[in-house]
Motif scaffolding. Structure first.
Motif, PDB file in Angstrom:
ATOM      1  N   TYR A   1      37.727  90.609  55.829  1.00 36.84           N
ATOM      2  CA  TYR A   1      37.109  91.398  56.912  1.00 36.84           C
ATOM      3  C   TYR A   1      37.758  91.101  58.409  1.00 36.84           C
ATOM      4  O   TYR A   1      37.846  92.117  59.259  1.00 36.84           O
ATOM      5  CB  TYR A   1      35.769  91.240  57.060  1.00 36.84           C
ATOM      6  CG  TYR A   1      34.716  91.932  56.162  1.00 36.84           C
ATOM      7  CD1 TYR A   1      34.566  93.313  56.296  1.00 36.84           C
ATOM      8  CD2 TYR A   1      34.462  91.579  54.885  1.00 36.84           C
ATOM      9  CE1 TYR A   1      33.703  94.204  55.379  1.00 36.84           C
ATOM     10  CE2 TYR A   1      33.610  92.104  54.009  1.00 36.84           C
ATOM     11  CZ  TYR A   1      33.005  93.644  54.396  1.00 36.84           C
ATOM     12  OH  TYR A   1      32.504  94.214  53.562  1.00 36.84           O
ATOM     13  N   GLN A  40      39.784  85.204  57.890  1.00 34.78           N
ATOM     14  CA  GLN A  40      38.618  84.998  56.885  1.00 34.78           C
ATOM     15  C   GLN A  40      39.111  85.186  55.696  1.00 34.78           C
ATOM     16  O   GLN A  40      40.208  85.527  55.407  1.00 34.78           O
ATOM     17  CB  GLN A  40      37.609  86.089  57.282  1.00 34.78           C
ATOM     18  CG  GLN A  40      36.695  85.914  58.397  1.00 34.78           C
ATOM     19  CD  GLN A  40      35.658  86.717  58.821  1.00 34.78           C
ATOM     20  OE1 GLN A  40      35.258  87.710  57.999  1.00 34.78           O
ATOM     21  NE2 GLN A  40      34.932  86.561  59.925  1.00 34.78           N
ATOM     22  N   ILE A  45      37.549  88.774  50.465  1.00 30.30           N
ATOM     23  CA  ILE A  45      36.485  89.077  49.736  1.00 30.30           C
ATOM     24  C   ILE A  45      36.346  89.526  48.240  1.00 30.30           C
ATOM     25  O   ILE A  45      35.541  89.216  47.491  1.00 30.30           O
ATOM     26  CB  ILE A  45      35.318  89.684  50.436  1.00 30.30           C
ATOM     27  CG1 ILE A  45      35.241  89.577  52.080  1.00 30.30           C
ATOM     28  CG2 ILE A  45      33.887  90.150  50.081  1.00 30.30           C
ATOM     29  CD1 ILE A  45      34.516  88.050  52.170  1.00 30.30           C
ATOM     30  N   PRO A  97      25.982  87.673  41.621  1.00 32.06           N
ATOM     31  CA  PRO A  97      25.127  87.030  42.609  1.00 32.06           C
ATOM     32  C   PRO A  97      25.461  87.741  43.634  1.00 32.06           C
ATOM     33  O   PRO A  97      26.396  88.192  44.013  1.00 32.06           O
ATOM     34  CB  PRO A  97      25.684  85.721  42.110  1.00 32.06           C
ATOM     35  CG  PRO A  97      26.928  85.797  41.852  1.00 32.06           C
ATOM     36  CD  PRO A  97      27.192  86.775  41.096  1.00 32.06           C
ATOM     37  N   SER A  98      24.487  87.438  44.787  1.00 26.33           N
ATOM     38  CA  SER A  98      24.597  88.150  45.982  1.00 26.33           C
ATOM     39  C   SER A  98      25.910  87.302  46.808  1.00 26.33           C
ATOM     40  O   SER A  98      25.804  86.077  46.744  1.00 26.33           O
ATOM     41  CB  SER A  98      23.322  87.875  47.045  1.00 26.33           C
ATOM     42  OG  SER A  98      23.185  86.568  47.401  1.00 26.33           O
ATOM     43  N   GLY A  99      26.623  88.280  47.456  1.00 25.31           N
ATOM     44  CA  GLY A  99      27.843  87.558  48.250  1.00 25.31           C
ATOM     45  C   GLY A  99      28.816  87.529  47.396  1.00 25.31           C
ATOM     46  O   GLY A  99      29.986  87.315  47.525  1.00 25.31           O
ATOM     47  N   ALA A 100      28.945  88.150  46.108  1.00 24.81           N
ATOM     48  CA  ALA A 100      30.000  88.215  45.009  1.00 24.81           C
ATOM     49  C   ALA A 100      30.800  89.363  45.728  1.00 24.81           C
ATOM     50  O   ALA A 100      32.098  89.324  45.393  1.00 24.81           O
ATOM     51  CB  ALA A 100      29.293  88.652  43.798  1.00 24.81           C
ATOM     52  N   GLY A 101      30.500  90.116  46.352  1.00 23.15           N
ATOM     53  CA  GLY A 101      31.313  91.395  47.049  1.00 23.15           C
ATOM     54  C   GLY A 101      30.992  92.724  46.278  1.00 23.15           C
ATOM     55  O   GLY A 101      31.871  93.749  46.630  1.00 23.15           O
ATOM     56  N   LYS A 102      29.915  92.884  45.778  1.00 23.27           N
ATOM     57  CA  LYS A 102      29.292  94.242  45.217  1.00 23.27           C
ATOM     58  C   LYS A 102      29.349  95.268  46.606  1.00 23.27           C
ATOM     59  O   LYS A 102      30.027  96.384  46.121  1.00 23.27           O
ATOM     60  CB  LYS A 102      27.918  94.073  44.544  1.00 23.27           C
ATOM     61  CG  LYS A 102      27.835  92.933  43.381  1.00 23.27           C
ATOM     62  CD  LYS A 102      26.673  93.114  42.821  1.00 23.27           C
ATOM     63  CE  LYS A 102      25.352  92.792  43.667  1.00 23.27           C
ATOM     64  NZ  LYS A 102      25.545  91.138  44.310  1.00 23.27           N
ATOM     65  N   SER A 103      28.651  94.939  47.188  1.00 28.62           N
ATOM     66  CA  SER A 103      28.464  96.020  48.556  1.00 28.62           C
ATOM     67  C   SER A 103      29.958  96.281  49.142  1.00 28.62           C
ATOM     68  O   SER A 103      30.224  97.573  49.321  1.00 28.62           O
ATOM     69  CB  SER A 103      27.636  95.612  49.537  1.00 28.62           C
ATOM     70  OG  SER A 103      26.356  95.372  48.817  1.00 28.62           O
ATOM     71  N   THR A 104      30.625  95.208  49.327  1.00 33.80           N
ATOM     72  CA  THR A 104      31.996  95.674  49.906  1.00 33.80           C
ATOM     73  C   THR A 104      32.896  96.448  48.859  1.00 33.80           C
ATOM     74  O   THR A 104      33.287  97.250  49.453  1.00 33.80           O
ATOM     75  CB  THR A 104      32.761  94.184  49.918  1.00 33.80           C
ATOM     76  OG1 THR A 104      31.794  93.502  50.891  1.00 33.80           O
ATOM     77  CG2 THR A 104      34.102  94.382  50.719  1.00 33.80           C
TER      78      THR A 104
HETATM   79  N1  LIG Z   1      31.077  93.476  57.771  1.00 34.79           N
HETATM   80  C1  LIG Z   1      31.403  92.068  57.330  1.00 34.79           C
HETATM   81  N2  LIG Z   1      32.018  91.302  57.960  1.00 34.79           N
HETATM   82  C2  LIG Z   1      32.232  90.207  57.756  1.00 34.79           C
HETATM   83  N3  LIG Z   1      32.116  89.851  56.408  1.00 34.79           N
HETATM   84  C3  LIG Z   1      31.406  90.353  55.656  1.00 34.79           C
HETATM   85  C4  LIG Z   1      30.845  91.941  56.019  1.00 34.79           C
HETATM   86  N4  LIG Z   1      30.253  92.248  55.101  1.00 34.79           N
HETATM   87  C5  LIG Z   1      30.204  91.511  54.136  1.00 34.79           C
HETATM   88  N5  LIG Z   1      30.610  90.193  54.366  1.00 34.79           N
HETATM   89  C6  LIG Z   1      30.892  89.034  53.636  1.00 34.79           C
HETATM   90  O1  LIG Z   1      31.431  89.509  52.352  1.00 34.79           O
HETATM   91  C7  LIG Z   1      30.977  88.895  51.334  1.00 34.79           C
HETATM   92  C8  LIG Z   1      30.462  89.604  50.026  1.00 34.79           C
HETATM   93  O2  LIG Z   1      29.582  90.391  50.830  1.00 34.79           O
HETATM   94  P1  LIG Z   1      28.641  91.694  50.095  1.00 34.79           P
HETATM   95  O3  LIG Z   1      29.791  92.707  49.736  1.00 34.79           O
HETATM   96  O4  LIG Z   1      27.632  92.250  50.843  1.00 34.79           O
HETATM   97  O5  LIG Z   1      28.037  91.028  48.709  1.00 34.79           O
HETATM   98  P2  LIG Z   1      26.897  91.322  47.701  1.00 34.79           P
HETATM   99  O6  LIG Z   1      26.783  93.048  47.747  1.00 34.79           O
HETATM  100  O7  LIG Z   1      27.561  91.061  46.492  1.00 34.79           O
HETATM  101  O8  LIG Z   1      25.890  90.474  48.104  1.00 34.79           O
HETATM  102  C9  LIG Z   1      29.809  87.916  51.726  1.00 34.79           C
HETATM  103  O9  LIG Z   1      30.459  86.659  51.780  1.00 34.79           O
HETATM  104  C10 LIG Z   1      29.571  88.518  53.368  1.00 34.79           C
HETATM  105  O10 LIG Z   1      29.401  87.454  54.024  1.00 34.79           O
END
Ligand SMILES: Nc1ncnc2c1ncn2[C@@H]1O[C@H](COP(=O)(O)OP(=O)(O)O)[C@@H](O)[C@H]1O
Ligand SMILES: [Mg+2]
Lengths: 281, 250
Positions: B13, B17, B20, B39-46
């Motif tokens: 990001y 940093q 991800i 698990p949450s924080g794995a990067g699924k949404s990203t």
């Molecule tokens: N906009 C952002 N800016 C910086 N870090 C981010 C942002 N969005 C997500 N992250 C980081 O990326 C990692 C993965 O997040 P995310 O993709 O939301 O995981 P998940 O959906 O699996 O829970 C997390 O450590 C989160 O803190």
């Protein structure tokens, strides 16, 4: 069975320490505070304020006011000419406020980092527009416009417009930057253009706040309109200036009282409308 | 046929940093309803947000319907996005607008600026919106404000809005995580049904492994930005789950 036998937790005094700010953080904070105090003392010393003279001026002011400015010539501010000037000032603040707010909306959109249509070009331009309108005081805007457009309402309205762009633009942009980005992303992901994203996802979220800010802007513009008039923009301020120059002190006090009354009315009215708008949320 | 090809996708990001996503590759076929678990924080949404470029990947490649997604700009990107419907965990509705307007907003990518300014959608869009609201069971709520609905109903609005786009791919980011278990299964079932009716492939983030097994034909397991599993749902073993969820304290 007692707690001490079953609970193997840490002893009451673990010997660890903790401080909110690190060593350097604390040092910086103390140094800053010291610097501020030193500068304050220096400024007071430099002003060479004499306490007894300062107290003396109060009674002096009182004497001047009661001798020269009392009683205010109320009849003067009740005549048709002056009432017309009040109306001019109102119109000036309405026009300036309206045009200013209308111009401030696109500028605020450009200068909101989260939804700006272009971060490279429009964002800095929008910021520059808002900041430069704010950087120049409304009296200086008036002097500038009077020198370009001549004395009168047009110069006054132009100056108030610039003032309102700066005032409302900043507040609008802050409001836009605080919106929930969820709907924004939803619209973006549907393929919406930047304008569509703004109109569909941002405007519904800021509409109420914008209305409140617009009314507040008018209220502040009305106050500014009296000063703008003083420097050549027409209206109540212009009467004030003329009477000060002609040493018509009792008329001056009547005008000042009328300005205070009008500003109070504007403020109460704007507060009332804003409260109603906020309830409509 | 392969609709989506992701290769060696990496993202951070900000420069300072950590990465991800650390080199993710996978394919989505046109018949897939694919789950991404982890698990949450794995990067699924990203990961899912890279696909329609809500976030910008640092490197790698994404090919969607034969187009190089990362090369697109401006209008071309918007045209690609309107082919990809997205459904969000927090629904992301416009709370102060009616259900109908929310559904119609799914059509913005096809609507000119001027028309959309006056909310003047063509009749065909209006009948489509009403038909979709009927399909998701909200015919009685057309004129209600979105924030008057329950969670399950709101997500149904979200589904209808995504379908307004006539999408060729659905991206679902934990569409049921904000709902309680019973509603959650109903909504997931509805999405599943509609996707197969319309023959739209879907890529779906799910935190709940059981729900993923019930509703998806393929599963990708993410952990800390790495792909740890990729296969048919039936081939997912407990050992794989242990590996995927190794970092999570259960
Ligand atoms: N906009 C952002 N800016 C910086 N870090 C981010 C942002 N969005 C997500 N992250 C980081 O990326 C990692 C993965 O997040 P995310 O993709 O939301 O995981 P998940 O959906 O699996 O829970 C997390 O450590 C989160 O803190
Ligand atoms: Mg997530």
């Amino acid at each position: 069975m007692t707690m001490t036998e079953t609970n193997p937790g840490p002893a009451p005094d673990s010997g660890q320490t903790w401080s909110r700010y690190g060593a350097t953080g604390a040092a910086t904070r103390h140094a800053t505070l010291l610097a501020v105090l030193v500068f304050l003392g220096y400024s007071l010393h430099f002003l060479n304020v004499d306490l007894s003279r300062l107290l003396g001026t109060f009674s002096g002011v009182w004497r001047v006011v009661s001798d020269r400015y009392y009683p205010p010539e109320i009849a003067y501010v009740a005549n048709a000419g002056y009432l017309g000037a009040i109306l001019d000032t109102l119109q000036m603040s309405f026009l300036g406020g309206f045009i200013g707010v209308v111009c401030a909306i696109p500028l605020a959109w450009f200068s909101a980092w989260n939804v700006t249509p272009s971060r490279r070009i429009l964002f800095p331009l929008g910021r520059l527009g808002v900041i430069s309108s704010r950087a120049i005081h409304e009296t200086i805007w008036t002097i500038l416009f009077v020198s370009i457009l001549g004395f009168g309402m047009l110069a006054g309205v132009s100056a108030l417009t610039m003032f309102c762009i700066g005032f409302a633009g900043k507040l609008f942009a802050d409001e836009i930057e605080a919106v929930d980005m969820g709907p924004v992303e939803a619209m973006r992901s549907a393929g919406a253009s930047d304008l569509q994203v703004f109109v569909w996802a941002v405007v519904p979220q800021v509409r109420v706040a914008f209305t409140g800010i617009a009314i507040y802007t008018w209220d502040v513009a009305f106050r500014a309109a009296t000063v703008v008039g003083f420097f050549g923009g027409g209206g109540m301020g212009w009467y004030l200036k003329r009477n000060i120059q002609q040493l018509e002190n009792t008329k001056v006090s009547a005008i000042i009282l009328s300005i205070i009354a009008m500003v109070l009315i504007a403020e109460v009215f704007s507060g009332w409308v804003r409260a109603r708008v906020n309830r409509a949320k | 046929m392969t609709v989506l090809k992701v290769r060696d996708l990496r993202i951070r990001y900000a420069d300072n940093q950590p990465e991800i996503l650390k080199g993710i590759s996978f394919d989505v076929e046109d018949s897939d309803f694919m789950a991404i678990i982890g698990p949450s924080g794995a990067g699924k949404s990203t990961l899912i947000r890279c696909i329609n470029r809500l976030v910008e990947p640092t490197s790698g490649s994404i090919e969607l319907f034969g187009q190089d997604v990362l090369a697109l700009k401006g209008t071309a990107l918007r045209q690609l996005r309107r082919n990809v419907g997205m459904i969000f965990q927090e629904f992301n509705l416009i709370n102060r607008m009616s259900v109908m307007d929310n559904v119609l907003s799914g059509r913005l990518g096809y609507t000119g600026n001027l028309r959309s300014l006056f909310r003047a959608f063509p009749q065909s869009d209006i009948s489509r919106a009403l038909a979709l609201l009927d399909r998701v069971g909200l015919s009685d709520h057309v004129n209600k404000r979105a924030d008057e609905l329950s969670g399950g109903q709101r997500q149904r609005v979200g589904i209808a809005r995504a379908l307004m786009q006539q999408p060729k791919l659905l991206l679902l980011d934990e569409p049921t995580s904000a709902l309680d278990p019973k509603i959650s299964r109903e909504v997931m079932g509805l999405i599943r049904e509609i996707a197969s009716e319309l023959r739209v492939p879907a890529l779906c983030n799910i935190h709940d492994v059981q729900l993923a097994k019930e509703s998806c034909n393929r599963i990708i397991g993410l952990q800390d930005g790495y792909k740890k599993f990729d296969g048919e749902t039936g081939t997912l073993r407990d050992r794989d789950l242990e590996e995927i969820y190794a970092m999570e304290v259960l």
